[in-house]
Design a protein around this motif. Sequence first.
Motif, PDB file in Angstrom:
ATOM      1  N   GLU A  79       2.874  -3.908  12.578  1.00 52.20           N
ATOM      2  CA  GLU A  79       3.052  -2.752  11.226  1.00 52.20           C
ATOM      3  C   GLU A  79       3.198  -3.420   9.725  1.00 52.20           C
ATOM      4  OE1 GLU A  79       3.211   1.395  12.068  1.00 52.20           O
ATOM      5  OE2 GLU A  79       2.848   2.003   9.540  1.00 52.20           O
ATOM      6  N   LEU A  80       2.799  -3.361   9.308  1.00 52.31           N
ATOM      7  CA  LEU A  80       3.411  -3.770   8.023  1.00 52.31           C
ATOM      8  C   LEU A  80       4.003  -2.356   7.221  1.00 52.31           C
ATOM      9  CD1 LEU A  80       0.304  -5.652   6.514  1.00 52.31           C
ATOM     10  CD2 LEU A  80       2.815  -6.623   6.829  1.00 52.31           C
ATOM     11  N   THR A  81       5.177  -2.878   7.357  1.00 54.75           N
ATOM     12  CA  THR A  81       6.188  -1.410   6.943  1.00 54.75           C
ATOM     13  C   THR A  81       6.775  -1.982   5.466  1.00 54.75           C
ATOM     14  OG1 THR A  81       8.040  -1.741   8.928  1.00 54.75           O
ATOM     15  CG2 THR A  81       5.757  -0.206   8.904  1.00 54.75           C
ATOM     16  N   SER A 109       1.366   9.214   5.837  1.00 53.47           N
ATOM     17  CA  SER A 109       1.156   8.709   6.335  1.00 53.47           C
ATOM     18  C   SER A 109       1.874   6.857   6.377  1.00 53.47           C
ATOM     19  CB  SER A 109       0.866   8.913   7.172  1.00 53.47           C
ATOM     20  OG  SER A 109      -0.322   8.474   6.663  1.00 53.47           O
ATOM     21  N   SER A 110       1.661   7.547   4.514  1.00 52.76           N
ATOM     22  CA  SER A 110       2.088   5.633   4.872  1.00 52.76           C
ATOM     23  C   SER A 110       3.923   4.966   5.404  1.00 52.76           C
ATOM     24  CB  SER A 110       2.289   5.749   2.840  1.00 52.76           C
ATOM     25  OG  SER A 110       3.934   5.006   2.695  1.00 52.76           O
ATOM     26  N   ASN A 111       3.696   3.372   5.366  1.00 45.32           N
ATOM     27  CA  ASN A 111       5.083   3.265   6.362  1.00 45.32           C
ATOM     28  C   ASN A 111       5.287   3.518   6.673  1.00 45.32           C
ATOM     29  OD1 ASN A 111       4.372   0.864   4.404  1.00 45.32           O
ATOM     30  ND2 ASN A 111       5.121   2.114   2.966  1.00 45.32           N
ATOM     31  N   SER A 112       4.592   4.783   8.025  1.00 42.24           N
ATOM     32  CA  SER A 112       5.201   5.919   8.096  1.00 42.24           C
ATOM     33  C   SER A 112       7.062   5.582   9.725  1.00 42.24           C
ATOM     34  CB  SER A 112       4.607   6.470   9.643  1.00 42.24           C
ATOM     35  OG  SER A 112       3.928   5.035  10.368  1.00 42.24           O
ATOM     36  N   HIS A 164       0.682  -0.993   0.123  1.00 42.55           N
ATOM     37  CA  HIS A 164      -0.343  -0.226  -0.045  1.00 42.55           C
ATOM     38  C   HIS A 164       1.010   1.652   0.010  1.00 42.55           C
ATOM     39  CE1 HIS A 164       0.851  -1.057   4.838  1.00 42.55           C
ATOM     40  NE2 HIS A 164       0.613   0.120   4.847  1.00 42.55           N
ATOM     41  N   GLN A 165      -0.269   2.102  -0.659  1.00 43.18           N
ATOM     42  CA  GLN A 165       0.554   3.613  -0.764  1.00 43.18           C
ATOM     43  C   GLN A 165       1.031   4.842   0.325  1.00 43.18           C
ATOM     44  OE1 GLN A 165      -0.474   3.049  -4.077  1.00 43.18           O
ATOM     45  NE2 GLN A 165       1.246   1.864  -5.097  1.00 43.18           N
ATOM     46  N   GLU A 166      -0.181   4.734   1.298  1.00 38.51           N
ATOM     47  CA  GLU A 166      -0.553   5.390   2.196  1.00 38.51           C
ATOM     48  C   GLU A 166      -1.248   4.637   3.271  1.00 38.51           C
ATOM     49  OE1 GLU A 166      -3.016   8.874   1.277  1.00 38.51           O
ATOM     50  OE2 GLU A 166      -1.271   9.421  -0.081  1.00 38.51           O
ATOM     51  N   GLY A 167      -1.252   5.835   4.492  1.00 40.67           N
ATOM     52  CA  GLY A 167      -2.007   5.351   5.575  1.00 40.67           C
ATOM     53  C   GLY A 167      -1.227   3.622   6.347  1.00 40.67           C
TER      54      GLY A 167
END
Lengths: 261, 603, 406
Positions: free
Chosen positions: A85-87, B6-9, A74-77
């Motif tokens: 958290e999926l980063t 804020s993606s992948n913050s 995903h690109q945002e959120g």
Amino acid sequence: MSEVAAPRGPVRADAPDGGTRIIEIDGLNKWFGEFHVLKDIHLSVNKGEVVVIIGPSGSGKSTLIRCINRLEEHQEGRIVVDGIELTDDVRNIDQVRRETGMVFQQFNLFPHLTVLDNVTLAPLRVRKWKKAQAEERAMYFLEKVGIPEQARKYPGQLSGGQQQRVAIARALTMEPKVMLFDEPTSALDPEVIGEVLDVMVTLAKEGMTMAVVTHEMGFAREVGDRVIFMDAGQIVEVGTPEHFFQNPREERTRAFLSKIL
Amino acid sequence: MATTRSSNSGSARIPFYRNVKTIGLLAQIVFVVVVVAAMYIVYHNVSTALRASDIPADFSFLGNRAGVPIAESVIRYSPNDSYGRAFVIGVLNTLKVALVGVVAATLLGILIGVMRLSRNFMLRQIATVYVETLRNTPLAVQIVFWYTAILTPLPPRILNAVMAPGGILLSNQGIALPWAYPTHHFPAMLPVLALALVAGLGTWWWWRRRLIRADRPGSAAGPGWLALLLVLLIGYFAVGRAPLPADVTTSFRAASGVVTAFRDLDGNGTRGPNEPTVPYVKIDARVPDGQLQVQTQDLVESRRLVYSTFRFPILRPSDAAKFEVAFADPAKAAAQDLHLAFKRFPSRGVVYQDRNHNGAFDAGEEIDTAAEKPRGFNESLVLTATDFHWRLVTDRYGEARIPRFEAEAAAGGSVSGGTNISPAQLFSQPTATSQATLKADFTLQKVRPLVWSVPRVPISTYVGGIELTTNYLALLIALIVYTASFMAEIVRGGLQAVAKGQTEAAKALGLSDGQTFRLIVFPQALRIILPPMISQYLNLTKNSSLAPLAAYAELFAISVIIANQTGASVPVTLMLIAAYVVISLAFAFVLNIVNARMALVER
Amino acid sequence: MEVLPSRRPPRDARGVRAWLKQNLFGSISNSIISVVSIGLGVWAVVGLVGWILTSAHWAQLWANLRLFAVYRYPADLLWRPLGVVALVMLLLGLTAGASGRGSGEIIRGVFWWFFNLVAVLTVLGLFFWPAVRWLWVMVAAAGLLGYFGGRAFPGVMRSMAYLWGASVVVAVLLLTGTGGSGALRTVDTKQWGGFMLTLVLAIVGIAVSFPLGIALALGRRSRLPVIRYVSVTFIEVIRGAPLITWLFIASLLVPLLFAVSPDRISALFRAMVAVTVFSAAYMAENVRGGLQAVPRGQNEAARALGLSGWQTTRLIVLPQALRAVIPAIVGQAIGLFKDTSLVFIVGLFDFFNVSNTVASQPQSLLIPGGIRLELSLFLAAVYWYFAYRMSVASRQLERQLGVGTR
């Protein structure tokens, strides 16, 4: 596709308070190139909850569910699964995938491995279980889905319904905290859909957390805790099955239901 | 893409070795470092080795004199030309074998492929045997087979060449065909060419407009071509014959029989170094009287030992009246009761001893029974020509040849040599023959823009026409036959892939078998066939690099020679790879176009 | 209603006559074609067989069989190459005997084919080749021993991979020797040649190019652009030029690359480098075809189960991809087997080039017309036999694999 913005901003599909949040999706946006597939998705799922996602094809429901184990990036959120958290962090991705099982429309069994090898592969390689333990658990789940006698066969020798049940057993053997179903019955012949749905119903009744993309309204009605209707990349309406099938609020929901029921 | 809010913050906090994105970058950096390091080591090692061994490492050697004789070339070449030109000739020779090979292999491949699907059992079997044997045998073996086992030993030797209709000559040195060449008068045709082009295009345009106006179907291409050809033909004869420039003259070296047409700029009658030769000149050569001598030989021909044979240059049977063949020492021959039998007067025959006195040659009489081992009679023969005319056309180097006649006066005494003496030897021993220089007259003829050059064999090589050498033919045939076996399978697969329903539908519409194949099956099969066919074309072209096995001088063979002579291994290597990669890319380009057009047709 | 009894078809729809009518004499033109082609066929076969039996000079070829087999490998050390053959037959027999159904059938087919060949050579040896008579018996015995050993102890299957691995080391040591001056003295690779060299080159080429090709194919499908471009360039440049040029280039440049004097690197090694690199580029394209045939879902399912990227490739994608391209790889092996004939360009005397040596021997030149035709036919027959058998095996394999995946 009409670009009507949701009247009251994005619809939030929050899980009821009081439960343990196991999936939390917050402000999720995703694009395929220039195409905005997921728009401002807010969704959370409690432990033990069964969430059914419905919607016309191309509405983004499969993409949404595939974001939960990062088959799609995903690109945002934010997406948090079981507190992780999926980063871009490889470790987080691996952990989330370990804790979520997924069942695909096309089964995606590994044709070069026997049923038993299909089921024990991940426990052996990812969880590093002993072979005996992995096979014992595998047989347990194969029995649960009703096909222990097929363990030594190859997927190509099974019927579609049997294959999908193996796929479910394969996902379950990893003892996931969440099960994701991506249209699990869409590729099946009508007469075998029932056997797969039965397994899913049992699973739901045993308290498995499930996110299910499906067109099987009967399933949604029987075990769904919440039904989410998606269209054009956004959540249009959320509610209990009773609410949903008796008096949907939104016009688009009504139009969709009238077509498929 | 929208800017990241804020993606992948957390991404800033992820250690780089766990970040999906940086891992990829990192892997590439490591990869690049490894590749660059490897390349540096290679470069370092090679350049060190080159410096140490004094091998040329740049391309400057390309301008140097090659000094390599190349038997056949599409353009002018002499050993005095540069390595660069030799390389270009290699490329051209590769194209020469590849282009012809591709066309012929396609035809043969289609034939065999269709035969494999024939309803006739025998045709099917023959095609299957063809495919299964030829594609499972190495091409190298096949080239050597054609070159050393078929084309060199089996056909007759050149002095006994087969004279096929149309002036074609066949021998173990190859095939020679008559060919038209542009003369010095050709520029006169240029306006005609332009006119023909205009006429052709004009007719085409006009005819097309008429068709469109009349709303009739049809093609305007036919009339267009017709007009073009008509203008060309009329123009060709209208341009007529032209005499040569006044200063063109000939010089003749009797020892080698070579006549050269050149521009005698200083008017001294002999060719100086700066006086250019004139190609494709028509010369009428007349030999008032001259003699040729040969020795009979025991030689292997078509895998059989032939005794006591003699060969003179191939002379036309129509000239037979002007020749006479006799023993150089008639007294000795008479004492031994030796006679001559001709297989073809006057150029080929056998010496025999008429043991059964029937006055004719019988098998076995050519063997000298007095000798310990079987062998023929070793006799010298003399061919005498009176008032002999040859119509010559000089080649691209301005040279033509007549048989190496000697003047009659010289022949009366000691008979020496024969056709086996090389020109070089003759130069080195001038005393015996120089007094008896052959008298021959050469008259330059007017020419049309094109000249028809007919091949002849004055001295054991083809002269005139166009020659397909044994080397070329061996390579070409092997490539055609080998590649066709793969193409046949492609064709068969393509035809079979066209659904049976298509054939049935066509038959149901009432089309005949031939129409079904031509209109329904083949066009559809073509779409499947063409892409793999093109890669077979590429294979054929690349496989022509096996030319050294047939001693044919194409790109690879010439590169090997250049590398060996100059030691410039690295530059030659690079040129060789570049040439082949360019060829491959060209094929890939064509393939892409074909694929794109096929996809278009599909829609 | 009464069931009508089935009748036999009318006369002209069955039997020899129907077949003849359908296949040979259906129409006038068909009949003409049949008669002409039968005539031509009979003429060609009679002519060829007649020539082979009467006019051809086989003695010179027969006298040089050892050159064709091993070239100048020392006569007293022939037990070493034949020992390698025996070893291979032993292991092949073991594998064939011990493996189960399914893929075992293919291995057994291959084994028996090799064994039949060995049997024929053994019989020939017993009658005509006193020097290697008992060595061939040893080879045949090894094959049988292996096969029945495998049947008796199917358990060896588990250690088969190690045995094959060890056999590679033993084979290399046997062929090259370990040094000294005794039975295991070193044999310079300059003395290698003949069919032995052809096999060595083909086997090394395919075996070593296999992992290289997989790596290149994966590189070509990498999502990392740099790796992809380097792989593509490498593959396309290598494939762009024919093998013979790479052999030539290797013979010139390999010594330069390793910065040693040319005579320290044998022609055999240079040829092996060229053959392997060339084969790897083609292997990469074959493997890539297989990789493309694996559905995306396989990758996703594996990743969803938590397998790492490398595990997914190794356990899920590659096994399926490679299985799909086995026929293509066999095809490539056939091609390489034929193409080893090009090593003449680096001065090696493989099976093909030995024939050139034999053709230019003085005794051969004494024969009117030489013996090129005999040599060509012999070469063609031997190459054809192996290549054709491989292609037949490949077709069987293709059918069996096709059945297996469905």
